[in-house]
Write an enzyme that holds these catalytic residues in place. Structure first.
Site, PDB file in Angstrom:
ATOM      1  N   ALA A  94       0.838  -1.196   0.000  1.00 24.87           N
ATOM      2  CA  ALA A  94       0.000   0.000   0.000  1.00 24.87           C
ATOM      3  C   ALA A  94       0.872   1.245   0.000  1.00 24.87           C
ATOM      4  O   ALA A  94       0.484   2.302   0.496  1.00 24.87           O
ATOM      5  CB  ALA A  94      -0.951  -0.003   1.195  1.00 24.87           C
ATOM      6  N   SER A  95       2.080   1.096  -0.555  1.00 28.11           N
ATOM      7  CA  SER A  95       2.991   2.229  -0.738  1.00 28.11           C
ATOM      8  C   SER A  95       3.213   2.980   0.565  1.00 28.11           C
ATOM      9  O   SER A  95       3.657   2.410   1.545  1.00 28.11           O
ATOM     10  CB  SER A  95       2.483   3.153  -1.836  1.00 28.11           C
ATOM     11  OG  SER A  95       2.409   2.469  -3.066  1.00 28.11           O
TER      12      SER A  95
END
Length: 222
Positions: A94-95
């Protein structure tokens, strides 16, 4: 989405199965064949092992062969897609979102992110649940590979990277990996480049983020 809660409200296990099966359905159609290979890599988020096990098993259940990289950076997974001549890839990350988030980032056979139209098609398949799981004799096979060393060597071989000049510069480098997968990949790269001094901050890939991952000034004080 966030981990937990009711299906459809975040990224529950049921949601992971639905979107993975939808991606596999799209990837088969895109490749024009039933037996495809998909590369899977993940960051070190706490939910990573759970989400990864569901994704890998769902792909196998859809009849896809899987190359499971385990902990791997986003570009490492992208490189592995082309190196394995795979038909696609899924990056579980999710960066810069906080630790409760995770996501499936979907790749085509070139290791590139899908375009808007392709993403919309997968959402359509998910909405209608228009996917068929494989019969027992057609389940996909799973193999495990580590691509970090390959990626490091790939960087060293780039024409734009003057390895000898970097070695002679005797750099001192500090890295904050927020206890995710960068804590595995970057020290390996720095060692290969013979960086003279490396100060590692939060480089244990536990998934317990030492601070919010978003690289804003207030998060980079260490």
């Amino acid at each position: 989405g966030t981990i937990g809660g009711k299906p459809g409200e975040g990224l529950s296990p049921l949601d992971v199965v639905k979107f993975t099966a939808s991606y596999a359905t799209w990837a088969k159609a895109y490749a024009g064949k039933e037996k495809i290979t998909v590369v899977v890599g993940r960051d070190a988020r706490i939910s990573g092992p759970m989400v990864s096990s569901i994704v890998v098993s769902t792909l196998s259940g859809m009849g896809c062969n899987v190359v499971n990289l385990g902990l791997a950076t986003t570009p490492t997974t992208e490189i592995a897609v082309t190196e394995e001549n795979a038909d696609g890839g899924i990056i579980l990350t999710a960066s810069h979102n906080p630790k409760q988030w995770n996501a499936l980032k979907l790749l085509n056979n070139k290791g590139e992110f899908l375009n808007a139209a392709e993403g919309a098609k997968i959402l359509e398949i998910a909405d209608t649940e228009d996917f068929d799981f494989a019969e027992v004799d057609d389940l996909g096979e799973v193999c495990e590979k580590d691509y970090t060393d390959f990626h490091v060597q790939h960087v060293l071989n780039l024409d734009l990277v003057d390895v000898e000049a970097i070695k002679k510069a005797k750099f001192s480098v500090a890295i904050d990996a927020v206890n995710s997968v960068g804590g595995i990949a970057m020290p390996a790269l720095f060692e290969a480049l013979e960086i003279e001094k490396v100060v590692e901050i939060n480089c244990d890939a536990t998934g317990h983020f030492a601070h919010t991952p978003e690289p804003l000034p207030e998060n980079l004080v260490q």
